[in-house]
Write a protein that holds these residues in place. Structure first.
Motif, PDB file in Angstrom:
ATOM      1  N   ASN A  10       0.803  -1.222   0.000  1.00  0.00           N
ATOM      2  CA  ASN A  10       0.000   0.000   0.000  1.00  0.00           C
ATOM      3  C   ASN A  10       0.834   1.269   0.000  1.00  0.00           C
ATOM      4  N   SER A  11       2.137   1.176   0.387  1.00  0.00           N
ATOM      5  CA  SER A  11       2.952   2.384   0.455  1.00  0.00           C
ATOM      6  C   SER A  11       4.426   2.038   0.318  1.00  0.00           C
ATOM      7  N   GLY A  12       5.263   3.085   0.249  1.00  0.00           N
ATOM      8  CA  GLY A  12       6.706   2.896   0.248  1.00  0.00           C
ATOM      9  C   GLY A  12       7.221   2.087  -0.925  1.00  0.00           C
ATOM     10  N   LEU A  13       8.303   1.339  -0.665  1.00  0.00           N
ATOM     11  CA  LEU A  13       8.913   0.544  -1.727  1.00  0.00           C
ATOM     12  C   LEU A  13       7.970  -0.527  -2.249  1.00  0.00           C
ATOM     13  N   GLY A  14       7.115  -1.063  -1.375  1.00  0.00           N
ATOM     14  CA  GLY A  14       6.168  -2.080  -1.819  1.00  0.00           C
ATOM     15  C   GLY A  14       5.221  -1.549  -2.872  1.00  0.00           C
ATOM     16  N   ARG A  15       4.715  -0.358  -2.652  1.00  0.00           N
ATOM     17  CA  ARG A  15       3.817   0.276  -3.617  1.00  0.00           C
ATOM     18  C   ARG A  15       4.573   0.605  -4.904  1.00  0.00           C
ATOM     19  N   GLU A  16       5.766   1.147  -4.778  1.00  0.00           N
ATOM     20  CA  GLU A  16       6.542   1.522  -5.959  1.00  0.00           C
ATOM     21  C   GLU A  16       6.889   0.299  -6.798  1.00  0.00           C
ATOM     22  N   VAL A  80       8.469 -11.433  -1.950  1.00  0.00           N
ATOM     23  CA  VAL A  80       9.145 -10.274  -1.370  1.00  0.00           C
ATOM     24  C   VAL A  80       8.580  -9.970   0.011  1.00  0.00           C
ATOM     25  N   ASN A  81       9.427 -10.034   1.018  1.00  0.00           N
ATOM     26  CA  ASN A  81       9.069  -9.587   2.358  1.00  0.00           C
ATOM     27  C   ASN A  81       9.347  -8.099   2.452  1.00  0.00           C
ATOM     28  N   ASN A  82       8.282  -7.310   2.397  1.00  0.00           N
ATOM     29  CA  ASN A  82       8.437  -5.861   2.440  1.00  0.00           C
ATOM     30  C   ASN A  82       7.756  -5.240   3.654  1.00  0.00           C
ATOM     31  N   ALA A  83       6.706  -5.866   4.169  1.00  0.00           N
ATOM     32  CA  ALA A  83       5.950  -5.296   5.280  1.00  0.00           C
ATOM     33  C   ALA A  83       6.842  -5.104   6.501  1.00  0.00           C
ATOM     34  N   ALA A 101       5.531  -6.005  19.407  1.00  0.00           N
ATOM     35  CA  ALA A 101       4.960  -5.696  18.098  1.00  0.00           C
ATOM     36  C   ALA A 101       6.041  -5.512  17.039  1.00  0.00           C
ATOM     37  N   GLN A 102       7.159  -4.858  17.418  1.00  0.00           N
ATOM     38  CA  GLN A 102       8.246  -4.661  16.459  1.00  0.00           C
ATOM     39  C   GLN A 102       8.839  -5.989  16.004  1.00  0.00           C
ATOM     40  N   LEU A 103       9.136  -6.865  16.946  1.00  0.00           N
ATOM     41  CA  LEU A 103       9.731  -8.154  16.594  1.00  0.00           C
ATOM     42  C   LEU A 103       8.733  -9.051  15.864  1.00  0.00           C
ATOM     43  N   ASN A 104       7.468  -8.998  16.265  1.00  0.00           N
ATOM     44  CA  ASN A 104       6.461  -9.811  15.581  1.00  0.00           C
ATOM     45  C   ASN A 104       6.305  -9.406  14.123  1.00  0.00           C
ATOM     46  N   THR A 105       6.387  -8.113  13.847  1.00  0.00           N
ATOM     47  CA  THR A 105       6.195  -7.640  12.473  1.00  0.00           C
ATOM     48  C   THR A 105       7.442  -7.831  11.626  1.00  0.00           C
ATOM     49  N   ASN A 106       8.551  -7.241  12.051  1.00  0.00           N
ATOM     50  CA  ASN A 106       9.751  -7.220  11.211  1.00  0.00           C
ATOM     51  C   ASN A 106      10.482  -8.555  11.170  1.00  0.00           C
ATOM     52  N   ARG A 128      12.580 -17.200  -6.147  1.00  0.00           N
ATOM     53  CA  ARG A 128      13.431 -16.178  -5.533  1.00  0.00           C
ATOM     54  C   ARG A 128      12.751 -15.630  -4.279  1.00  0.00           C
ATOM     55  N   LEU A 129      13.527 -15.478  -3.218  1.00  0.00           N
ATOM     56  CA  LEU A 129      13.085 -14.828  -1.995  1.00  0.00           C
ATOM     57  C   LEU A 129      13.846 -13.512  -1.857  1.00  0.00           C
ATOM     58  N   ILE A 130      13.126 -12.429  -1.631  1.00  0.00           N
ATOM     59  CA  ILE A 130      13.739 -11.117  -1.445  1.00  0.00           C
ATOM     60  C   ILE A 130      13.281 -10.548  -0.110  1.00  0.00           C
ATOM     61  N   GLN A 131      14.239 -10.175   0.710  1.00  0.00           N
ATOM     62  CA  GLN A 131      13.945  -9.581   2.014  1.00  0.00           C
ATOM     63  C   GLN A 131      14.330  -8.112   2.008  1.00  0.00           C
ATOM     64  N   ILE A 132      13.347  -7.236   2.218  1.00  0.00           N
ATOM     65  CA  ILE A 132      13.656  -5.825   2.347  1.00  0.00           C
ATOM     66  C   ILE A 132      14.130  -5.583   3.776  1.00  0.00           C
ATOM     67  N   SER A 133      15.379  -5.217   3.912  1.00  0.00           N
ATOM     68  CA  SER A 133      15.961  -4.911   5.210  1.00  0.00           C
ATOM     69  C   SER A 133      16.302  -3.428   5.221  1.00  0.00           C
ATOM     70  N   THR A 134      17.507  -3.074   5.602  1.00  0.00           N
ATOM     71  CA  THR A 134      17.955  -1.694   5.714  1.00  0.00           C
ATOM     72  C   THR A 134      19.448  -1.727   5.984  1.00  0.00           C
ATOM     73  N   TYR A 135      20.121  -0.598   5.769  1.00  0.00           N
ATOM     74  CA  TYR A 135      21.524  -0.572   6.175  1.00  0.00           C
ATOM     75  C   TYR A 135      21.643  -0.854   7.670  1.00  0.00           C
TER      76      TYR A 135
END
Length: 277
Positions: A10-16, A80-83, A101-106, A128-135
């Motif tokens: 619905n938003s962010g990189l997932g939407r794009e 793709v795990n983006n949520a 909640a943070q650990l349950n989601t991410n 293919r499995l893609i995990q959206i993480s972060t630096y």
């Protein structure tokens, strides 16, 4: 034409990513927490866009929806795990509920999606499995310990899983973006209730994270395009670092870690078991 399963479209990189994929003719199975948030895409693309309402913290429902997507769409090429979302604040500023909640989601939510998808990917002979993480899955900043815990955890899981599933033709990529000019930082970011003890410490820096006067460097359209291109690369790139800020933070963190560990080579060996002669 490829078929993608993406959480949090619905938003962010997932939407794009979803918009770019649909525009080029791919099929997308997308999940959202807020019903109605992608009605415009559903109206425009019809059967090309499959949508499910999903909260990734509801682990039994994760498996049910992933199973349903494969059943209704047949082969899914890329999962793709983006949520996810950010939770900022010093550790003792956070509530128990915020931490869970943070650990349950991410972390747990992403693990659940992978576990649900793997039987299908194995059965179809690969994918293919893609995990959206972060630096922040490699480097750390003050005031973000729980966010880092969730991202370091999921990166360890994905890196280990990559070794498990390689024999089945399943590639794994971890994406490490820097800051991006999406609404993620403003709509999804949660801040702890400040504790006065941290007012003059580095952890207080995150209290200004929603300041719109300092826009991030990353172009979300370019980032999404790079992720999509990476899904076609063989072998799967283990990591995609997106943004000059991400590259700077990740390489500095890795160099610092090596500098801490390498001088200990002899001391580490000194604790090995030595058989009596």
């Amino acid at each position: 034409m490829a078929t993608w399963f993406i959480t949090g479209v619905n938003s962010g990189l997932g939407r794009e990513m979803t918009e770019q994929l649909l525009q080029r003719g791919d099929r997308v199975a997308g999940t959202v927490r807020k019903q109605g948030s992608v009605d415009d895409l559903a109206a425009k693309y019809g059967d090309q866009f499959w949508v499910a309402h999903l909260d990734v913290t509801d682990l039994p429902t994760v498996r049910a929806e992933v199973d349903r997507a494969f059943a209704e769409l047949g082969r899914i090429d890329v999962v793709v795990n983006n949520a996810g979302y950010g939770l900022f604040g010093a550790a003792e500023e956070l509530t128990d509920e915020q931490i869970v909640a943070q650990l349950n989601t991410n972390l747990l939510g992403s693990i659940a999606v992978v576990r649900a998808a793997l039987p299908h990917l194995r059965g179809q002979g690969g994918g293919r499995l893609i995990q959206i993480s972060t630096y922040g899955g490699q480097a750390t900043n003050p005031g973000a310990s729980l966010y880092h815990a969730s991202k370091w955890g999921i990166e360890g899981f994905m890196e280990g899983t990559a070794k498990d599933v390689a024999p089945f033709g399943i590639g794994v990529t971890i994406v490490e973006p820097g800051g991006a000019r999406t609404e993620f930082r403003f709509d999804s970011l949660q801040l702890a209730t400040p504790h006065s003890a941290y007012d003059s410490t580095p952890a207080a820096m995150v209290r200004g994270a929603k300041d719109r006067s300092r826009p991030p460097l990353g172009d979300p359209a370019k980032m999404a395009s790079r992720i999509i291109a990476g899904a076609a690369e063989e072998p799967a790139p283990p990591r995609l670092v997106l943004g000059s800020d991400s590259y700077r933070f990740v390489t500095a963190a890795l160099r610092e870690r090596l500098a801490q560990v390498e001088p200990q080579e002899s001391a580490a060996a000194a604790t090995d078991w030595v058989d009596a002669q």
